[in-house]
Design an enzyme around this catalytic site. Sequence first.
Site, PDB file in Angstrom:
ATOM      1  N   GLY A  84       0.819  -1.219   0.000  1.00 24.62           N
ATOM      2  CA  GLY A  84       0.000   0.000   0.000  1.00 24.62           C
ATOM      3  C   GLY A  84       0.846   1.258   0.000  1.00 24.62           C
ATOM      4  O   GLY A  84       1.952   1.272   0.556  1.00 24.62           O
ATOM      5  N   ARG A 148       1.389  -5.765  -5.029  1.00 21.76           N
ATOM      6  CA  ARG A 148       1.389  -6.665  -3.876  1.00 21.76           C
ATOM      7  C   ARG A 148       1.850  -8.090  -4.224  1.00 21.76           C
ATOM      8  O   ARG A 148       1.556  -9.036  -3.491  1.00 21.76           O
ATOM      9  CB  ARG A 148      -0.009  -6.721  -3.251  1.00 21.76           C
ATOM     10  CG  ARG A 148      -0.438  -5.445  -2.554  1.00 21.76           C
ATOM     11  CD  ARG A 148      -1.604  -5.694  -1.619  1.00 21.76           C
ATOM     12  NE  ARG A 148      -2.093  -4.469  -1.014  1.00 21.76           N
ATOM     13  CZ  ARG A 148      -1.579  -3.905   0.079  1.00 21.76           C
ATOM     14  NH1 ARG A 148      -0.546  -4.458   0.675  1.00 21.76           N
ATOM     15  NH2 ARG A 148      -2.099  -2.804   0.568  1.00 21.76           N
ATOM     16  N   ASP A 179       5.226  -7.777   5.676  1.00 15.29           N
ATOM     17  CA  ASP A 179       5.277  -8.909   4.746  1.00 15.29           C
ATOM     18  C   ASP A 179       6.341  -8.705   3.671  1.00 15.29           C
ATOM     19  O   ASP A 179       7.088  -9.619   3.340  1.00 15.29           O
ATOM     20  CB  ASP A 179       3.903  -9.127   4.093  1.00 15.29           C
ATOM     21  CG  ASP A 179       2.913  -9.748   5.068  1.00 15.29           C
ATOM     22  OD1 ASP A 179       3.336 -10.554   5.919  1.00 15.29           O
ATOM     23  OD2 ASP A 179       1.717  -9.425   4.984  1.00 15.29           O
ATOM     24  N   LYS A 205       8.102   0.731   5.685  1.00 15.76           N
ATOM     25  CA  LYS A 205       6.970   1.522   5.191  1.00 15.76           C
ATOM     26  C   LYS A 205       5.657   0.933   5.657  1.00 15.76           C
ATOM     27  O   LYS A 205       5.515  -0.278   5.673  1.00 15.76           O
ATOM     28  CB  LYS A 205       7.009   1.530   3.658  1.00 15.76           C
ATOM     29  CG  LYS A 205       5.785   2.072   2.995  1.00 15.76           C
ATOM     30  CD  LYS A 205       5.116   1.106   2.005  1.00 15.76           C
ATOM     31  CE  LYS A 205       4.375  -0.013   2.648  1.00 15.76           C
ATOM     32  NZ  LYS A 205       3.474  -0.769   1.762  1.00 15.76           N
ATOM     33  N   THR A 206       4.733   1.707   6.047  1.00 14.34           N
ATOM     34  CA  THR A 206       3.298   1.397   6.134  1.00 14.34           C
ATOM     35  C   THR A 206       2.596   2.453   6.977  1.00 14.34           C
ATOM     36  O   THR A 206       3.068   2.809   8.065  1.00 14.34           O
ATOM     37  CB  THR A 206       2.963  -0.005   6.700  1.00 14.34           C
ATOM     38  OG1 THR A 206       1.531  -0.112   6.731  1.00 14.34           O
ATOM     39  CG2 THR A 206       3.500  -0.301   8.083  1.00 14.34           C
ATOM     40  N   ILE A 207       1.465   2.928   6.455  1.00 17.15           N
ATOM     41  CA  ILE A 207       0.692   3.894   7.240  1.00 17.15           C
ATOM     42  C   ILE A 207       0.154   3.229   8.501  1.00 17.15           C
ATOM     43  O   ILE A 207      -0.185   3.912   9.460  1.00 17.15           O
ATOM     44  CB  ILE A 207      -0.500   4.469   6.430  1.00 17.15           C
ATOM     45  CG1 ILE A 207      -1.470   3.367   5.984  1.00 17.15           C
ATOM     46  CG2 ILE A 207      -0.025   5.306   5.259  1.00 17.15           C
ATOM     47  CD1 ILE A 207      -2.850   3.877   5.619  1.00 17.15           C
ATOM     48  N   ASP A 208       0.065   1.881   8.487  1.00 19.64           N
ATOM     49  CA  ASP A 208      -0.579   1.165   9.595  1.00 19.64           C
ATOM     50  C   ASP A 208       0.175   1.313  10.922  1.00 19.64           C
ATOM     51  O   ASP A 208      -0.392   1.079  11.982  1.00 19.64           O
ATOM     52  CB  ASP A 208      -0.703  -0.329   9.268  1.00 19.64           C
ATOM     53  CG  ASP A 208      -1.526  -0.576   8.023  1.00 19.64           C
ATOM     54  OD1 ASP A 208      -2.182   0.363   7.548  1.00 19.64           O
ATOM     55  OD2 ASP A 208      -1.514  -1.712   7.507  1.00 19.64           O
ATOM     56  N   LYS A 245     -26.827  17.008  15.165  1.00 14.79           N
ATOM     57  CA  LYS A 245     -27.876  16.040  14.810  1.00 14.79           C
ATOM     58  C   LYS A 245     -27.371  14.686  14.317  1.00 14.79           C
ATOM     59  O   LYS A 245     -28.177  13.809  14.050  1.00 14.79           O
ATOM     60  CB  LYS A 245     -28.819  16.645  13.769  1.00 14.79           C
ATOM     61  CG  LYS A 245     -28.167  17.082  12.470  1.00 14.79           C
ATOM     62  CD  LYS A 245     -29.207  17.630  11.505  1.00 14.79           C
ATOM     63  CE  LYS A 245     -28.579  18.069  10.216  1.00 14.79           C
ATOM     64  NZ  LYS A 245     -29.497  18.588   9.246  1.00 14.79           N
ATOM     65  N   GLY A 254      -5.747   0.641   8.696  1.00 12.61           N
ATOM     66  CA  GLY A 254      -4.714   0.236   9.645  1.00 12.61           C
ATOM     67  C   GLY A 254      -4.565  -1.269   9.698  1.00 12.61           C
ATOM     68  O   GLY A 254      -3.792  -1.791  10.483  1.00 12.61           O
ATOM     69  N   ARG A 255      -5.353  -1.969   8.894  1.00 10.39           N
ATOM     70  CA  ARG A 255      -5.321  -3.426   8.862  1.00 10.39           C
ATOM     71  C   ARG A 255      -5.573  -3.983  10.266  1.00 10.39           C
ATOM     72  O   ARG A 255      -6.476  -3.490  10.917  1.00 10.39           O
ATOM     73  CB  ARG A 255      -3.978  -3.897   8.322  1.00 10.39           C
ATOM     74  CG  ARG A 255      -4.101  -5.058   7.376  1.00 10.39           C
ATOM     75  CD  ARG A 255      -2.737  -5.568   7.054  1.00 10.39           C
ATOM     76  NE  ARG A 255      -2.200  -4.986   5.848  1.00 10.39           N
ATOM     77  CZ  ARG A 255      -2.609  -5.295   4.622  1.00 10.39           C
ATOM     78  NH1 ARG A 255      -3.551  -6.176   4.447  1.00 10.39           N
ATOM     79  NH2 ARG A 255      -2.074  -4.742   3.574  1.00 10.39           N
ATOM     80  N   GLU A 428      -7.700   8.386   1.563  1.00  8.80           N
ATOM     81  CA  GLU A 428      -7.542   9.850   1.609  1.00  8.80           C
ATOM     82  C   GLU A 428      -6.171  10.263   2.132  1.00  8.80           C
ATOM     83  O   GLU A 428      -5.708  11.369   1.874  1.00  8.80           O
ATOM     84  CB  GLU A 428      -8.596  10.470   2.549  1.00  8.80           C
ATOM     85  CG  GLU A 428     -10.023  10.357   2.114  1.00  8.80           C
ATOM     86  CD  GLU A 428     -10.664   8.990   2.409  1.00  8.80           C
ATOM     87  OE1 GLU A 428      -9.941   8.062   2.766  1.00  8.80           O
ATOM     88  OE2 GLU A 428     -11.883   8.888   2.240  1.00  8.80           O
ATOM     89  N   ARG A 430      -3.227   8.087   2.244  1.00  3.90           N
ATOM     90  CA  ARG A 430      -2.044   7.285   1.895  1.00  3.90           C
ATOM     91  C   ARG A 430      -1.099   7.977   0.925  1.00  3.90           C
ATOM     92  O   ARG A 430       0.057   7.578   0.815  1.00  3.90           O
ATOM     93  CB  ARG A 430      -2.480   5.940   1.297  1.00  3.90           C
ATOM     94  CG  ARG A 430      -3.238   5.074   2.256  1.00  3.90           C
ATOM     95  CD  ARG A 430      -3.226   3.633   1.860  1.00  3.90           C
ATOM     96  NE  ARG A 430      -3.530   3.392   0.465  1.00  3.90           N
ATOM     97  CZ  ARG A 430      -3.648   2.187  -0.068  1.00  3.90           C
ATOM     98  NH1 ARG A 430      -3.463   1.124   0.689  1.00  3.90           N
ATOM     99  NH2 ARG A 430      -3.928   2.020  -1.333  1.00  3.90           N
TER     100      ARG A 430
HETATM  101  P1  FBP Z   1       0.552  -1.973   3.620  1.00  5.26           P
HETATM  102  O1  FBP Z   1       0.469  -2.874   4.801  1.00  5.26           O
HETATM  103  O2  FBP Z   1       0.961  -2.656   2.384  1.00  5.26           O
HETATM  104  O3  FBP Z   1       1.373  -0.759   3.911  1.00  5.26           O
HETATM  105  O4  FBP Z   1      -0.920  -1.439   3.308  1.00  5.26           O
HETATM  106  C1  FBP Z   1      -1.614  -0.622   4.155  1.00  5.26           C
HETATM  107  C2  FBP Z   1      -3.076  -0.536   3.823  1.00  5.26           C
HETATM  108  O5  FBP Z   1      -3.394   0.800   3.538  1.00  5.26           O
HETATM  109  C3  FBP Z   1      -3.961  -1.086   4.946  1.00  5.26           C
HETATM  110  O6  FBP Z   1      -4.178  -0.118   5.944  1.00  5.26           O
HETATM  111  C4  FBP Z   1      -5.198  -1.486   4.208  1.00  5.26           C
HETATM  112  O7  FBP Z   1      -5.923  -2.479   4.890  1.00  5.26           O
HETATM  113  C5  FBP Z   1      -4.659  -2.002   2.913  1.00  5.26           C
HETATM  114  O8  FBP Z   1      -3.435  -1.329   2.687  1.00  5.26           O
HETATM  115  C6  FBP Z   1      -5.576  -1.777   1.741  1.00  5.26           C
HETATM  116  O9  FBP Z   1      -5.072  -2.429   0.634  1.00  5.26           O
HETATM  117  P2  FBP Z   1      -5.342  -2.036  -0.889  1.00  5.26           P
HETATM  118  O10 FBP Z   1      -4.514  -0.845  -1.179  1.00  5.26           O
HETATM  119  O11 FBP Z   1      -4.853  -3.215  -1.622  1.00  5.26           O
HETATM  120  O12 FBP Z   1      -6.796  -1.749  -1.015  1.00  5.26           O
END
Ligand code: FBP
Length: 555
Positions: A84, A148, A179, A205-208, A245, A254-255, A428, A430
Site C-alpha cells: 500500500g 502486492r 510482509d 513503510k506502512t501507514i498502519d 444532529k 490500519g489493517r 484519503e 495514503r
Molecule cells: P501496507 O500494509 O501494504 O502498507 O498497506 C496498508 C493498507 O493501507 C492497509 O491499511 C489497508 O488495509 C490495505 O493497505 C488496503 O489495501 P489495498 O490498497 O490493496 O486496497
Amino acid sequence: MQKSPLQIARQSYQPKMPVALQGAVRLVEGEKTHSVADQEEIQKLFPNTYGLPVITMEPVAESKVESQKSKAEPFNVGVILSGGQAPGGHNVISGLYDGLKALNPENKLYGFLGGPSGLIDGKYQELTGAIIDEYRNTGGFDIIGSGRTKLEETWQFDNGIEICKQLGIKAVVIIGGDDSNTNACVLAEYYLQKKCGIQVIGCPKTIDGDLKNEMIETSFGFDTACKVYSELIGNIQRDANSAKKYWHFIRLMGRSASHIALECALQSQPNICLISEEVEAKNMTLNDIVEDIVKVIVARANAGLNFGTVLIPEGLIEFIPAMRVLIQELNDMLANNEEFTSLDGDDAKREYVKSMLSPASCELYRSLPKGIARQLTLDRDPHGNVMVSQIETEKLLIEMVQKRLAVLKANGEYKGKFSALNHFFGYEGRCAIPSNFDADYCYSIGITATHLIAAGKTGYMSLVRNLTKPAAEWIAGGVPITMMMNMEKRNGKMKPVIQKALVDLNGKPFQYLQAHRADWADPVTSYIYPGPIQYYGPTEVCDQPTRTLLLERGK
Ligand code: FBP
C-alpha cells in the site's frame, strides 16, 4: 504538467538530516542479534542472515573522506515499492538517489515498475536526476508504481538474478511493510546461498504503524496519514458540534493493528474510540461492543446531545474472539480452494461456506448481515490476509446500535434521536504530501540504505531512530531483519514472518486514552480540531512527530 503553489514550493524543500548522514560515514557493529521468538526455527531457515549485528553509522572526519571517495567503484541499485502507498516513499527514493550519486556520480538507480513483479518480469526504468526532481517531497508511489506480488518462489528469485546481472545491479532495495520486508529477508538469504553477489536492503513503510519494535520506532507514512485523518475527524467533530444532529461512525484504515485509530483519538479526542486489541483482551462479543456504544449515546441523549463521533479500527472484526475463529476457518478453507472459486453466484458460495464451517462459526456466519458475510469471503491478499479495508464494520455497528436503541426506546429507557452517518478514511491519507517529519525521515532512510549497500550489507533494514529529537540528532544504522522474525500461520502453513506490532495495552498511548476516554464521552465537549498539516511555520506546528511516538518515548 500543471502544479499547485504548494507542489512547487515543496520541490525545493531540503529535508533535514541527522548530522551523522551529512557527510561520509563509518559503520560500527554492535552485538550479535537473535530473532524475537522461535529462534531455532528462524536460524535454521536463515543460516546466512541470522544473528547479524545491529549497525550504527558515525560521521567520518573530513580528512579521511577524500581518500575514500577515490576508492569507491561505481555500482547500480534497483528499488521496489511494495504494498500500500504511504507518504514519503518518493523521498526514500530521492535519498537513495542522492546517496548513490554522492558516493560516485556514475552510480545508477533503477526503479522496478509496479512493485515486486517488476523485478520478476524485468520491467524497470532508470531514475535520472530529472525524474527524481519531479517527485521530491511528493506523496504517492507513482514514480515507479507499487504492487502486492509476493516474492516467495525460487523461479522469481532466479528471474531477479538474471535482470540484476543484465543491469549491473549490486543491490535491491525493497520499500515495504512487514510482509514485504519478510520477503526481502528471504531474498537476501537466497542470494547469499546462491553466492550471486546481490544484496537486499529493506525500508520500513506502512501507514498502519505496525512495523515497529525495539529498533524501528515507527514506519514511515504513519505520521502523515494520521495527521490527514485527524484533520478530517476534527472537521467532522466541528460539524457535529454545530449541527448537533448526527452520530458519525468513522472507520480508519490500519489493517489488524489499531495504531491509526488510537493516534487519531489522541489527536482529536472523539466521544468513543474502539481499540481492537482491547476488545480481544476483554474477550468482548459484538453485542458487548454495541452495548458500550449505546451507553454513551444514551448518556449524551439524556443531556440533550444527539450527536457524537465513534472511531473504529478497520481490523476490529478480526479481534472479536468468535469472529477470529470464523475468519481463521474461512482462511484455511479458502486457501487455494478452486471448488469455491468455481461456484457461480453469492448464494451457492454462501451455502458452500455454511456446509464447511464448524457449528459455532456457522451460527455466527448466519447471524451476520449477508453483505458483511460475503465481504468476509472475498479474495485474500497475496499474503493470505483478509482484506479488512473492504469489510464495512461501521455500517454493521450502526445497524446493530440502531436496533438496540429501538428496543430501549420501546422500554422507555431512551428518549433521544439517533441519526448516523458512516465514513471510511484510508485512501484519503495514503498519498498525502508527506509531513515534514515523513519527508525528513524518509530521505534519511534512503541515504542510510545507500551506506548499507556501499558497505556490502544484506538482509538489513535501513534504520533511523531517536525520532522525537530534532532531525540533526537522529541516529542512522541498520537492523538485521531476522531479528524481528517469528513463526506464524499463513495460508494454512507455519511461515517465518516479521512480528507485527499491535497496540500494547500497557503502553503509554493506550494508557492515555484509557485515562481520558470517559471525559471525552461526556456531554462536555472535549473535541480537538487539529487542522491541516502545516509545512512552513513554527517548528511546534510543523515538525511534531505523532502523539504515539512522543508518549512511547516518555514525552
Ligand atoms: P501496507 O500494509 O501494504 O502498507 O498497506 C496498508 C493498507 O493501507 C492497509 O491499511 C489497508 O488495509 C490495505 O493497505 C488496503 O489495501 P489495498 O490498497 O490493496 O486496497
